[in-house]
Design an enzyme around this catalytic site. Sequence first.
Site, mmCIF file in Angstrom:
data_model
loop_
_atom_site.group_PDB
_atom_site.id
_atom_site.type_symbol
_atom_site.label_atom_id
_atom_site.label_comp_id
_atom_site.label_asym_id
_atom_site.label_seq_id
_atom_site.Cartn_x
_atom_site.Cartn_y
_atom_site.Cartn_z
ATOM 1 N N LYS A 115 7.916 -77.564 -34.451
ATOM 2 C CA LYS A 115 6.803 -78.111 -33.663
ATOM 3 C C LYS A 115 7.098 -78.049 -32.170
ATOM 4 O O LYS A 115 6.171 -77.898 -31.368
ATOM 5 C CB LYS A 115 6.431 -79.520 -34.124
ATOM 6 C CG LYS A 115 5.812 -79.496 -35.518
ATOM 7 C CD LYS A 115 4.832 -80.620 -35.798
ATOM 8 C CE LYS A 115 4.069 -80.302 -37.087
ATOM 9 N NZ LYS A 115 3.263 -81.379 -37.610
ATOM 10 N N LYS A 197 4.280 -71.533 -43.874
ATOM 11 C CA LYS A 197 3.613 -72.584 -44.650
ATOM 12 C C LYS A 197 2.126 -72.667 -44.298
ATOM 13 O O LYS A 197 1.764 -72.488 -43.128
ATOM 14 C CB LYS A 197 4.297 -73.920 -44.326
ATOM 15 C CG LYS A 197 3.892 -75.054 -45.236
ATOM 16 C CD LYS A 197 4.482 -76.387 -44.782
ATOM 17 C CE LYS A 197 3.705 -76.999 -43.644
ATOM 18 N NZ LYS A 197 3.692 -78.467 -43.618
ATOM 19 N N LYS A 200 -2.566 -77.442 -41.887
ATOM 20 C CA LYS A 200 -3.922 -77.794 -41.463
ATOM 21 C C LYS A 200 -4.156 -77.522 -39.985
ATOM 22 O O LYS A 200 -5.294 -77.346 -39.547
ATOM 23 C CB LYS A 200 -4.260 -79.241 -41.829
ATOM 24 C CG LYS A 200 -3.351 -80.297 -41.255
ATOM 25 C CD LYS A 200 -3.877 -81.686 -41.610
ATOM 26 C CE LYS A 200 -2.986 -82.448 -42.543
ATOM 27 N NZ LYS A 200 -1.671 -82.815 -42.009
#
Length: 331
Positions: A115, A197, A200
């Site tokens: 992230k 992965k 969302k």
Amino acid sequence: MLGDQKVVFSGVQPSGNLTIGNYLGAIKNFAAFSEEYRCFYCVVDMHAITVRQVPAELRRRTYETLALYMACGLDPEKNTLFVQSHVPAHAELAWMLNCYTMFGELSRMTQFKDKSAKHADNINAGLFTYPTLMAADILLYQTDLVPVGIDQKQHLELARNIANRFNQAYSPTFVVPEPYIAQSGMKIMSLTEPTAKMSKSDPNPNAVVYILDEKDTILRKFRRAVTDSGSEVKYEEGKDGICNLISIYRCLTGKSIEEVEREFTGKGYGDFKNACGEVCADTLAPVREEFARLNADKAYLESVMKKGAEDASRAAARTLTKVKKKLGFVV
Ligand code: AQP
């Protein structure tokens, strides 16, 4: 364990529209625990703000995530459904646990590294200490079992280490939680980049099947899914695209890999992709319908949130008081 009942806790961030990764890896498995365990399912809005959110969207998605929990079969009479920020004990315990979490441990978290790379302009302290807040979420309820996708395994290991460290420094205080990672569905990959992965927050909507996508959209996304060279529906190392589709199909139908391979012997990728789309759309259709009904009733959702926050606060207060006493706070 709370009283004589074993406890399950899990959460989903309202950080985007929920995907079939969130569904197959986590939410689909939640309802099965309701009979046997005391279950807490949380909409973790405080986790979501570690990445910038548009406030109105965060608020809307918080309601939607709660409605989706129920549309996926979670009965609010049998499960405590609540919003993380409605129970301040999460933030309080997170602070205390921060003082029992090492900088080096947090630095090793792969989600933090991923992230930070994705949001290089906003590597905030919350992103760094996210796993401690997650440990607080879990440990507050004396959780025995945490159903999650495999991406959360490392965070759960850390929660276990923090619990053990605290228990050893003082005396048994926290139940040391175990992960529950379903064999199939533990890591659903992107449809356009099957080594990554499915997330969302992926900016490419074609990479992701959302739980609330319409049937036509689902069929189109599967038809366009990236597959590998060859045409045989076979689960083979290095064939990430087809392996991902087999995993999804397997998870939705309950079939084994061998059964899926047998079903599609002599058929090509095209037929298989259509079958994936069909079964996915059929599985999600009742969820979408129930979601529409629930999400239209804000007053009902607010009543569920309120009752959930009250129940969760009561359970959380017991652990928090215990921790404060052990630390030497005047309570
Ligand atoms: N692709 C996935 N396959 C299997 N399980 C998954 N989960 C998430 N993606 C997959 C599981 O869903 C639960 C809720 O996830 P989260 O909301 O806490 O955040 P996340 O893991 O960071 O999920 P996303 O979709 O990738 O969100 P963003 O894009 O906001 O970071 C967890 O149990 C997770 O394992």
